[in-house]
Design an enzyme around this catalytic site. Sequence first.
Site: not given
Ligand code: FAD
Ligand code: TPP
Lengths: 565, 163
Positions: A51, A113-114, A163, A478
């Site tokens: 799911e 159940f469930q 249900k 990472m």
């Molecule tokens: C491993 C990892 C590393 C990351 N590193 C980075 C990084 O280096 N740089 C980075 O930028 N991010 C990074 N992120 C992502 C970060 O965590 C956030 O998800 C991201 O920065 C949020 O993007 P955003 O500000 O565009 O917001 P979003 O989450 O895209 O939010 C959208 C915003 O727009 C608004 N909005 C929605 N619809 C409308 C509309 N129609 N009109 C006006 N406003 C609207 C919402 O209210 C909200 O405030 C990383 C994520 C991971 C998993």
């Molecule tokens: C469900 C979940 N568990 C743990 C993490 C923490 N986490 C972020 S990146 C990462 C490693 C990912 O490994 P891989 O998919 O091999 O990617 P790589 O960084 O090696 O490119 C982990 C464990 C996460 N983001 N999501």
Amino acid sequence: MELTGAQIVVKFLEDEGVEHLWGYPGGAVLPIYDALDTTATKLQHILVRHEQAATHAADAYSRATGKPGLVLVTSGPGATNAITGLATAYMDSIPLIVITGQVPTNMIGLDAFQEVDTVGISRPIVKHNFLVRDVADLAETLKKAFHIALTGRPGPVLIDIPKDVQNAKTEYTYPESVNIRSYNVVTKGHSGQIRKAIDLMMNAERPVFYTGGGVVLGDASAQLTELVRTMGYPITQTLMGLGAFPASDAQSIGMLGMHGTYEANLAMHHCDVLIAIGARFDDRVTGKIEKFCPTAKIIHVDIDPASISKNVKVDVPIVGPVAQVLEDMLDMLRHEKRKPNSEAIAAWWKQIDEWRSIKCLTYQPSTKVIKPQSVIELLHEITKGDAYITSDVGQHQMWAAQYYPFDKPRRWINSGGLGTMGVGLPYAMGVKMAFPDAEVACVTGEGSIQMNIQELSTCLQYGLPVKIICLNNRFLGMVRQWQEFFYDRRYSMSYMDSLPDFVKLVEAYGHVGMKVTDPAELETKMREAFAMKDRLVFMDIQTDHTENVYPMIPAGAGQNEMILV
Amino acid sequence: MRHIISMLMENESGALSRVAGLFSARGYNIQELTVAPTEDETVSRLTLVTEGNEQQIEQIVKHLNRLVDVVKVVDLTNGEHIERELLLIKLMATGAHREELKRLADIFRAQIVDVSATTYTIQLVGNKSKSDAFINALDASLILETVRSGALGIMRGEKRLQI
Ligand SMILES: Cc1cc2nc3c(=O)[nH]c(=O)nc-3n(C[C@H](O)[C@H](O)[C@H](O)COP(=O)(O)OP(=O)(O)OC[C@H]3O[C@@H](n4cnc5c(N)ncnc54)[C@H](O)[C@@H]3O)c2cc1C
Ligand SMILES: Cc1ncc(C[n+]2csc(CCOP(=O)(O)OP(=O)(O)O)c2C)c(N)n1
Ligand SMILES: [Mg+2]
């Protein structure tokens, strides 16, 4: 027409124009599954293998199309398995609609159940949810769910249907519209505020556009592009905003934030006017709040008032849908007599070009070991920059964001806010279902792919020939990177031991597997993979496990405190 | 600063838990909470008291507004308003204390609403500081049980919170 609740669900979805429903059956939704068999005419149900994958696939379907993604799961474990998908969609504001079965109303609360309190469990990670207690309310509730999910700041909505409500009968007519007195959506920004924003923009000497996912969600790419080109100012986009403005345009200075470019982060740090549009000042972007944009006046356009001044106090808040606000700005600009300060802007560009000239994304090429960055560059070349790229979470995700310049919105499909490992493959399925003729590639890691690898089976059943580009570094890369930088190289539990033979594994699922270790072979192999139009190909690419994602702003540091190599 | 926030919300099961859940999920704290239906039975009036700086309160109000079940929100602290709470307090009342407690109740315009051989139950209506003052004036060793309704609030004059 008198229908059962279950038939109403199916009929309503068809009347609403839904084409795809992702799900998995179970006791508490059997009536709806039966109605799918007897009543559905156009609606296609896709049977996933877990799911969680149903929720991710539907979420990606929405990200790629802008339409809502639909999920159907049973009560109890079906519902709890859907929770990660709901949270993922919630954090990125995706209009996902999840229908869950529930035990009959007279058994609710008896530990039947469930039975789980699905509405209670999901409450903090949905935009709204409903428990339908009376079949007479069902059609209207479904309509409300669509309305709430899609309007304003989009987000997931869950509808829990016991249900007995599925079995009960009532008269059905499709509700054309719905009115929710407690839910009103802003349709326009305040013109006085927009005027103030224009004034600031006109007088700026070191302006930067900082734009995000809201531009993609609000389908305002065209307006943004026109505005940015009209002003001639630099633009940096968040991970979620990539593609809304073409990355290949000279005015684009790349992504900002923790793994953003040197020029983007320094431009942010030194700017005097920051024009934030549909971005939410996430901590991956701001770094340490006290050091964020110390000299800037900030304009912030966002549809959600709660996003404004949440993390960073702004000077000119504009609450409204980005497309309309930008239209209004463009309109005012057409009547504007003033011009931007060309001298100051030229000097600003000179400064930015200097930062840009260090080429912060340069990496050491190698003929011995495959560099992950080169894989993405090649992927960009082979797909002519025009593929839908989904990604999992980790280093590979950052490299995909950095080395695959997106020129169109809705092409880059990834989990930003929750950072959910395991989304990559279901995301690719969702996109491929929406656009069967488009090239869809999933960039993943050997860690992430194993979190939903069972979906290879779904891909076979429904003919979803996506390409899986697995950057296999044998590490939770990472995590390993953070351990290298911040935990004295104690690589606690980040080595992925006992990996499966991915080639055999995918073959067992009926697909094509390729293992690549030699850099010299990479291009031929990848071309071969993409030439197999109707096969799912899994490329197990053995990459340099020592490689790190640069630049990097350590958590808690300022935007000007980047680690470059 | 202490803020008294009042709202109208749909009288639906789950609405209250959305409000309560919002506070716990975002790390805000509810100090007082009352909720009851209004003259329109589809709507409940919820009043809560919370603590926070200006920015936090602004966020709280924005987030409350975002809840689909919440129809209208007002921060009463921002304008002229009346605040009341009901205090019910059970006191040990024997010997000389019986007379003395009655006198004290009169001074605070509180009423004795229940009497037993050894106790009084006193009702006091007022704002928080009045209840506090009354409790402080009592000999703490006499207090057997305290029940406070939490604040209720309404805007002064013609202004009202309506749908
Ligand atoms: C491993 C990892 C590393 C990351 N590193 C980075 C990084 O280096 N740089 C980075 O930028 N991010 C990074 N992120 C992502 C970060 O965590 C956030 O998800 C991201 O920065 C949020 O993007 P955003 O500000 O565009 O917001 P979003 O989450 O895209 O939010 C959208 C915003 O727009 C608004 N909005 C929605 N619809 C409308 C509309 N129609 N009109 C006006 N406003 C609207 C919402 O209210 C909200 O405030 C990383 C994520 C991971 C998993
Ligand atoms: C469900 C979940 N568990 C743990 C993490 C923490 N986490 C972020 S990146 C990462 C490693 C990912 O490994 P891989 O998919 O091999 O990617 P790589 O960084 O090696 O490119 C982990 C464990 C996460 N983001 N999501
Ligand atoms: Mg890895």
